[in-house]
Design a protein around this motif. Structure first.
Motif: not given
Ligand code: ZN
Length: 229
Positions: A112-119, A152-155
């Motif tokens: 409930d803090q940040d924007d929801e992106t997949i990363d 970045i999840f992938e990184e």
């Protein structure tokens, strides 16, 4: 002589090509006594091979980085496919819904803090970082947990996967797919069923998933120092 073979109405493109070709061959001196040879310019020796011809098909193509780590890791196909979609930013997070003017939550349903992106969901969120820390601690690799700088999840995945031995890597990659899949499922429970985010519940889900995977033959999990994920 070959000019006579050109027939039909010459379009502007054809005339341009013809003039270019003229330029290219204007300096060529033919030696009637020397037989023609085929020369394959994509190899240093000039010899044609099917392998080189196949590789030529991909010249200029862009290699998609995470393909190997996703498709070479043991995990159920649906989970690998999820990671594949995540790597292409094709998961229906709030950020993607917003881009298409579809109803979406304003903030990440887990912190409930940040924007929801997949990363954010898989690496940047404080909830996820706690989750990864505990999961990785159980296999003796807590030091690999995502840090605040890993956004970045992938990184992050590629970095930690490259930092362990070959044997550990296989199991670790399976655990990372299992963790990401669990986080996505828990996120969906929060979004669609109104379940409040709960770390203990997410960890229980991961444990259950792990047991199923073991039963299904996830042999790489047994390569880890401890396998009570
Ligand atoms: Zn979050």
């Amino acid at each position: 002589m070959w000019l006579r073979d050109i027939d039909g109405v010459a379009s502007l493109d054809v005339i341009t090509e013809f003039l270019r070709l003229w330029d290219l061959i204007s300096e060529v001196v033919l030696h009637p006594e020397v037989p023609d040879v085929h020369y394959w310019r994509l190899s240093a020796s000039g010899q044609y091979t099917a392998k080189l011809a196949y590789e030529a098909l991909f010249q200029g193509a862009i290699q998609f980085g995470p393909w190997k780590i996703i498709w070479k890791t043991w995990a159920p196909d649906k989970c690998r496919f999820f990671l594949w979609l995540a790597a292409h930013n094709r998961c229906w997070t709030a950020e993607r819904l917003a881009r298409r003017n579809l109803p979406h939550s304003e903030r990440c349903p887990l912190c409930d803090q940040d924007d929801e992106t997949i990363d954010h969901l898989l690496a940047g969120c404080v909830f996820e970082r706690q989750f990864w820390h505990i999961i990785l601690q159980r296999i003796g690799l807590a030091s690999l947990s995502p840090q605040p700088s890993d956004i970045i999840f992938e990184e992050w995945w590629s970095k930690v996967s490259g930092s362990v031995s070959h044997t550990t890597r296989k199991g670790l990659n399976t655990v990372i797919i299992l963790g990401a899949w669990t986080l996505w499922r828990h996120r969906n429970e929060c979004v669609f069923d109104g379940t409040p985010p709960n770390l203990t519940r997410a960890l229980i889900m991961a444990g259950e998933e792990s047991r199923w995977w073991n039963m299904a033959g996830a042999k790489d999990l047994s390569l880890l120092p401890a396998q009570a994920v």
